[in-house]
Scaffold this motif. Structure first.
Motif, PDB file in Angstrom:
ATOM      1  N   VAL A 113       0.825  -1.214   0.000  1.00 58.08           N
ATOM      2  CA  VAL A 113       0.000   0.000   0.000  1.00 58.08           C
ATOM      3  C   VAL A 113       0.871   1.282   0.000  1.00 58.08           C
ATOM      4  CG1 VAL A 113      -1.646   1.361   1.353  1.00 58.08           C
ATOM      5  CG2 VAL A 113      -2.092  -1.047   0.920  1.00 58.08           C
ATOM      6  N   PRO A 114       1.854   1.409   0.912  1.00 55.86           N
ATOM      7  CA  PRO A 114       2.614   2.674   0.940  1.00 55.86           C
ATOM      8  C   PRO A 114       3.309   3.007  -0.380  1.00 55.86           C
ATOM      9  CG  PRO A 114       3.055   1.406   2.917  1.00 55.86           C
ATOM     10  CD  PRO A 114       2.253   0.521   2.020  1.00 55.86           C
ATOM     11  N   ILE A 167       0.742   4.181  -2.973  1.00 55.55           N
ATOM     12  CA  ILE A 167       0.293   5.547  -2.709  1.00 55.55           C
ATOM     13  C   ILE A 167       1.258   6.553  -3.335  1.00 55.55           C
ATOM     14  CG2 ILE A 167      -0.024   7.239  -0.850  1.00 55.55           C
ATOM     15  CD1 ILE A 167      -1.240   4.989   0.791  1.00 55.55           C
ATOM     16  N   SER A 220       1.170   7.298  10.274  1.00 60.68           N
ATOM     17  CA  SER A 220       1.129   6.726   8.922  1.00 60.68           C
ATOM     18  C   SER A 220       0.756   5.253   8.966  1.00 60.68           C
ATOM     19  CB  SER A 220       2.492   6.852   8.242  1.00 60.68           C
ATOM     20  OG  SER A 220       2.813   8.197   8.045  1.00 60.68           O
ATOM     21  N   THR A 223      -2.709   3.542   7.546  1.00 64.29           N
ATOM     22  CA  THR A 223      -2.625   2.522   6.497  1.00 64.29           C
ATOM     23  C   THR A 223      -3.309   1.230   6.937  1.00 64.29           C
ATOM     24  OG1 THR A 223      -0.482   3.489   5.989  1.00 64.29           O
ATOM     25  CG2 THR A 223      -1.049   1.460   4.854  1.00 64.29           C
ATOM     26  N   TYR A 235      -6.514  -0.505   5.216  1.00 64.89           N
ATOM     27  CA  TYR A 235      -6.419  -1.879   4.737  1.00 64.89           C
ATOM     28  C   TYR A 235      -7.537  -2.744   5.330  1.00 64.89           C
ATOM     29  CZ  TYR A 235      -4.720  -6.640   4.091  1.00 64.89           C
ATOM     30  OH  TYR A 235      -4.619  -7.970   3.785  1.00 64.89           O
ATOM     31  N   CYS A 294      -5.838   2.195  -0.964  1.00 64.57           N
ATOM     32  CA  CYS A 294      -5.041   3.381  -1.300  1.00 64.57           C
ATOM     33  C   CYS A 294      -5.878   4.652  -1.408  1.00 64.57           C
ATOM     34  CB  CYS A 294      -4.297   3.165  -2.618  1.00 64.57           C
ATOM     35  SG  CYS A 294      -2.939   2.025  -2.446  1.00 64.57           S
ATOM     36  N   VAL A 306      -6.471   6.757   1.793  1.00 62.73           N
ATOM     37  CA  VAL A 306      -5.233   7.334   2.329  1.00 62.73           C
ATOM     38  C   VAL A 306      -4.792   8.522   1.475  1.00 62.73           C
ATOM     39  CG1 VAL A 306      -2.851   6.895   3.000  1.00 62.73           C
ATOM     40  CG2 VAL A 306      -4.549   5.096   3.253  1.00 62.73           C
ATOM     41  N   TYR A 320       4.548  11.106   4.755  1.00 70.40           N
ATOM     42  CA  TYR A 320       3.755   9.904   5.027  1.00 70.40           C
ATOM     43  C   TYR A 320       4.650   8.678   5.008  1.00 70.40           C
ATOM     44  CZ  TYR A 320       1.260   5.686   3.738  1.00 70.40           C
ATOM     45  OH  TYR A 320       0.837   4.395   3.683  1.00 70.40           O
ATOM     46  N   ASN A 321       5.563   8.637   4.037  1.00 65.19           N
ATOM     47  CA  ASN A 321       6.347   7.428   3.800  1.00 65.19           C
ATOM     48  C   ASN A 321       7.412   7.188   4.867  1.00 65.19           C
ATOM     49  OD1 ASN A 321       6.546   5.142   2.185  1.00 65.19           O
ATOM     50  ND2 ASN A 321       8.365   5.942   1.156  1.00 65.19           N
ATOM     51  N   GLY A 355       5.368   4.749   6.257  1.00 67.33           N
ATOM     52  CA  GLY A 355       5.034   3.757   5.238  1.00 67.33           C
ATOM     53  C   GLY A 355       6.180   2.820   4.945  1.00 67.33           C
TER      54      GLY A 355
END
Lengths: 129, 231
Positions: A67-68, A71, B13, B17, B21, B41, B44, B58-59, B62
């Motif tokens: 998912v990350p 995105i 984050s 997520t 999910y 997705c 988010v 965010y990552n 992530g």
């Protein structure tokens, strides 16, 4: 305990594979880990019961893990709008090519052994048509 | 509330997520045609855009989830071993079929993108598009491609193959369970394999072995390709 122990084993193989990759083996660490893990299972060093639940769990929820990255497509609108044709064409051409190659080659060479032939016929009946 | 609430906090984050999910799985159970990855997705992305939280922030969280794709790749060895035991007599031939499919898949994907003048990173992102996501991403990184593009292609290859693969093969009069399983597993990895489970056990077994083997062969071939390119 089952999950914890199994997950620890999987992580261990991944870290081992990554270390080998960093040491210069040109194959990705995860795949090296997979190969070592497969060999350990095939040779009986690792019991399937130790890793069955953790492996199945991780594979079942694999979608969560990408998912990350998916995105991240939100930052690529510009690239996608310029390259969508190449991406879609490459996808469709390659999809058809792989499907045809494997199916036709498979139909040609897979049922040659007599034992397999019988097996395949039995399993195939009733599904098609 | 926006900046102070999230501000790149990895825990937020991860929590967001996970929540998306879990909801996506629910939705998918209710309406089968909604792919969980899309359903997870979209909310988010919507929240990130609304709060003006950039993807890079965010990552930070992530990337902790992304890391687990490594152990997930290792876990593929489990079905490969389990199904390999069942299929052991046909494994050498099956391996040949999957190997041929992997070469054809990588070269046609790369060449088509290249012929349409895609820049090199996009070409390289297309190369691993037939294999299961965690391996495709690792291969894409080795080849200096763009993981996001690879993921989008991998998912599309899975959904298209799962939907049109078997009808197309029936049109070509490929009925043999092993051939169908090998073709769908090599073309459409886990998504294709999942679609075969209801059809026949042999198809699903061959398909999951083929999916793992295609991943291994593709990464070996990509290593070779990377060596050649450096030359």
């Amino acid at each position: 305990m089952d999950y914890l122990w199994g997950t620890t084993i999987l992580v261990g193989f991944y870290l081992g594979g990554s270390a080998l990759h960093r040491a210069g083996v040109p194959i990705p660490g995860g795949v090296l880990g997979l190969l070592l893990f497969y060999l350990a299972l095939a040779s009986g060093l690792l019991k399937t019961a130790w890793v069955e639940r953790a492996s199945t769990f991780l594979l079942r929820h694999m979608v969560l893990l990408f998912v990350p990255l998916t995105i991240g497509l939100m930052d690529m609108r510009e690239l996608l709008s310029r390259q969508w044709l190449a991406i879609v064409a490459s996808l469709v051409v390659s999809l058809l090519a792989v499907l045809l190659t494997t199916a036709l080659l498979g139909r040609w060479i897979l049922p040659v052994e007599p034992g397999l032939h019988k097996d395949a016929d039995c399993a195939g009946q009733g599904e098609d048509r | 509330m926006s900046a102070s609430f999230w501000a790149g906090n990895p825990v937020v984050s991860i929590a967001v997520t996970l929540l998306a999910y879990a909801l996506a799985i629910r939705l998918h159970r209710q309406w089968k045609w909604i792919p969980p990855i899309v359903a997870a997705c979209v909310p988010v992305v919507a929240v990130l855009l609304m709060l003006r939280e950039p993807y890079s922030l965010y990552n930070r969280g992530g990337s902790y989830l992304t890391w687990w794709l490594g152990p997930a790749t290792v876990a593929l060895g489990f079905p490969m071993h389990k199904h390999g035991v069942v299929l052991r007599r046909s494994l050498p031939r099956l391996a040949c079929v999957v190997f041929a499919g992997s070469i054809v898949g990588m070269s046609t994907a790369g060449l088509t993108a290249w012929l349409l003048h895609a820049p090199l990173p996009v070409v390289m992102s297309a190369v691993p598009k037939s294999v299961t996501t965690p391996i495709a991403i690792e291969v894409c990184r080795e080849l200096n491609g763009i993981p996001q593009i690879t993921i989008a292609m991998v998912i599309l290859a899975g959904v298209l193959g799962a939907t049109f693969g078997v009808p197309l093969l029936r049109l070509l009069r490929v009925h043999d369970d092993r051939a169908v399983g090998a073709a769908i597993g090599t073309t459409s990895h886990g998504i294709g394999t999942a679609s075969l489970v209801r059809q026949s056990e042999m198809r699903a077994t061959v398909s999951s072995w083929a999916m793992a083997a295609a991943g291994v062969f593709t990464s070996l071939l990509a290593a070779l390709l990377a060596l050649l390119m450096r030359w």
